[in-house]
Design a protein around this motif. Structure first.
Motif, PDB file in Angstrom:
ATOM      1  N   PRO A 232       0.823  -1.213   0.000  1.00 23.38           N
ATOM      2  CA  PRO A 232       0.000   0.000   0.000  1.00 23.38           C
ATOM      3  C   PRO A 232       0.857   1.262   0.000  1.00 23.38           C
ATOM      4  CG  PRO A 232       0.136  -0.899   2.204  1.00 23.38           C
ATOM      5  CD  PRO A 232       0.830  -1.899   1.301  1.00 23.38           C
ATOM      6  N   ASN A 233       0.358   2.283  -0.656  1.00 24.80           N
ATOM      7  CA  ASN A 233       0.941   3.619  -0.632  1.00 24.80           C
ATOM      8  C   ASN A 233      -0.194   4.620  -0.610  1.00 24.80           C
ATOM      9  OD1 ASN A 233       4.105   3.688  -1.113  1.00 24.80           O
ATOM     10  ND2 ASN A 233       3.300   1.952  -2.247  1.00 24.80           N
ATOM     11  N   LEU A 234       0.083   5.858  -0.214  1.00 23.39           N
ATOM     12  CA  LEU A 234      -1.010   6.813  -0.095  1.00 23.39           C
ATOM     13  C   LEU A 234      -0.517   8.245  -0.216  1.00 23.39           C
ATOM     14  CD1 LEU A 234      -2.201   7.410   3.576  1.00 23.39           C
ATOM     15  CD2 LEU A 234       0.058   6.531   2.990  1.00 23.39           C
ATOM     16  N   ILE A 235      -1.479   9.124  -0.506  1.00 23.54           N
ATOM     17  CA  ILE A 235      -1.313  10.562  -0.404  1.00 23.54           C
ATOM     18  C   ILE A 235      -2.511  11.100   0.352  1.00 23.54           C
ATOM     19  CG2 ILE A 235       0.045  10.837  -2.514  1.00 23.54           C
ATOM     20  CD1 ILE A 235      -2.636  11.813  -3.829  1.00 23.54           C
TER      21      ILE A 235
ATOM     22  N   VAL B 190       1.527   9.813  -6.200  1.00 26.15           N
ATOM     23  CA  VAL B 190       1.722  11.205  -5.799  1.00 26.15           C
ATOM     24  C   VAL B 190       0.461  11.982  -6.129  1.00 26.15           C
ATOM     25  CG1 VAL B 190       4.229  11.201  -6.091  1.00 26.15           C
ATOM     26  CG2 VAL B 190       2.763  11.849  -8.023  1.00 26.15           C
ATOM     27  N   SER B 191       0.315  13.153  -5.532  1.00 24.18           N
ATOM     28  CA  SER B 191      -0.818  14.015  -5.817  1.00 24.18           C
ATOM     29  C   SER B 191      -0.698  14.614  -7.224  1.00 24.18           C
ATOM     30  CB  SER B 191      -0.893  15.147  -4.797  1.00 24.18           C
ATOM     31  OG  SER B 191      -1.893  16.089  -5.159  1.00 24.18           O
ATOM     32  N   ASP B 192      -1.846  14.813  -7.881  1.00 18.04           N
ATOM     33  CA  ASP B 192      -1.850  15.515  -9.166  1.00 18.04           C
ATOM     34  C   ASP B 192      -2.103  17.004  -8.982  1.00 18.04           C
ATOM     35  OD1 ASP B 192      -4.525  15.668  -8.540  1.00 18.04           O
ATOM     36  OD2 ASP B 192      -5.248  14.829 -10.437  1.00 18.04           O
ATOM     37  N   GLY B 193      -2.185  17.453  -7.714  1.00 13.83           N
ATOM     38  CA  GLY B 193      -2.413  18.861  -7.438  1.00 13.83           C
ATOM     39  C   GLY B 193      -3.845  19.294  -7.584  1.00 13.83           C
ATOM     40  N   SER B 194      -4.751  18.357  -7.920  1.00 14.13           N
ATOM     41  CA  SER B 194      -6.156  18.710  -8.157  1.00 14.13           C
ATOM     42  C   SER B 194      -7.094  17.698  -7.517  1.00 14.13           C
ATOM     43  CB  SER B 194      -6.440  18.799  -9.661  1.00 14.13           C
ATOM     44  OG  SER B 194      -5.626  19.762 -10.291  1.00 14.13           O
TER      45      SER B 194
END
Length: 356
Positions: free
Chosen positions: A116-119, A173-177
């Protein structure tokens, strides 16, 4: 053991680790955590609060800052060692559990869910990715959990990539949106290649079904690492075997992709280092200007040395070809880590045997 640490964005940190205190037979790993402030004072219960102390094993813990607390995700064997599932928990700023004791199920589909991974997007939601073999081979799934611990997408996750061939090393990772970009290694075409996908806040794929090809050069491309580029895209860094036929020659390549999934650097990846012998233990960090610093070690000079390369947003390498040596003392320098200096530079640290 296996401590993981993140900043609390206030001069302190939150630390989590795997803990055997509840089973002297070492057959039951639990997850504990602690918060420490900028003055070095522990903020939670002495020796840590239990994130999950359920029977059987919990492992592969990851966490992300969530408001003034943290959200945790892990692999969990509570439903059987042949049916590993993904669970999550939110720990508040005061060290209390915000969700069901010992965590909520993110995915408890039959068979294995691992890695698992998360943001986390502020304090509103977290997006979790994992590898899942409910179909007989490992595929990439994801789920969005809101601040109340309620799943926002399809039960047991949306399929980010569901194809023939196994997937591995999924990173997010986050896409910023309010969405995410996820990368992974993929054997759908035989040899391992690097793929990526963007999902929006509703869990809908934004790029080609089952992901776009980031690199499918000859031989293997494997184990991609991923950072956001601060402009809605991402930068990937991976091991690459295109220049060797015996799979003992490993180089490192990178690619920047924008928010639409288009590659911005050399097709199939920009060569970060193709020096003789293999490059190992590769890490990257943003330069704060849509480029990145890359570090690794190799033994082109007879012993392991640490190298670094800086690539700008346009894909131009700014340091010496195949990297500038920064750890080149006698004997081995290896296992480097890298972080930003918050001034468009980077700080690199490594293990060093110059003294024996």
């Amino acid at each position: 053991f296996s401590p993981v640490l993140i900043s609390d964005n206030n001069g302190g940190a939150i630390i989590t680790w795997i803990d055997y205190r509840n089973d002297v037979s070492f057959n039951n790993t639990d997850i504990f955590a602690q918060k420490i402030n900028a003055a070095g004072q522990l903020q939670w219960t002495a020796n840590g609060v239990a994130v999950c102390a359920n029977t059987t094993n919990q492992r592969s813990t990851r966490m992300a800052l969530f408001g003034t607390g943290a959200v945790f995700v892990w692999s969990d064997d509570r439903n059987g060692s042949t049916n590993s599932d993904i669970y999550a928990q939110l720990i508040n700023d005061n060290g209390s559990s915000a969700w069901t004791a010992n965590g909520i199920p993110v995915c408890n589909a039959a068979s294995y869910q691992i890695d698992p991974n998360l943001i986390a997007n502020g304090s509103n939601a977290a997006i979790i990715s994992w590898l899942d073999n409910r179909s007989g081979n490992y595929n990439v799934y994801a789920q969005r959990i809101d601040a109340s611990g309620i799943a926002q997408w399809t039960a047991n996750g949306v399929g980010v990539s569901i194809t023939a061939g196994s997937k591995g090393t999924a990173r997010i990772v986050s896409d910023g949106s309010s969405g995410a970009i996820i990368s992974w290694e993929d054997t759908r075409n035989g040899a391992s290649d690097v793929y990526a996908q963007r999902v929006n806040a509703s869990g809908t794929a934004q790029w080609a079904a089952n992901g776009i090809v980031v690199s499918n050069a000859s031989n293997l491309q494997s184990q991609p690492e991923l950072i956001a580029d601060q402009n809605g895209g991402a930068i990937l860094f991976w091991l690459d075997y295109r220049n060797g036929t015996d799979f003992s020659v490993r180089d490192v390549y990178a690619q920047r992709i924008d928010g639409s999934g288009a590659s911005l650097w050399t097709a199939n990846g920009l060569a970060i280092c193709t020096a003789p012998t293999s490059q190992q233990w590769y890490k990257l960090v943003s330069d704060g200007q849509n480029g990145a610093f890359f570090t690794w070690f190799d033994n082109r000079n007879g012993t392991n040395d640490v190298y670094v390369q800086h690539v700008n947003a346009a894909g131009t390498a700014l340091f010496t070809n195949n990297g500038s040596i920064i750890g080149g003392a006698a004997n081995d320098q290896q296992f480097a880590v890298v972080t930003t200096d918050n001034a468009f530079g980077a700080i690199v640290a490594w293990e060093d045997k110059r003294n024996g």
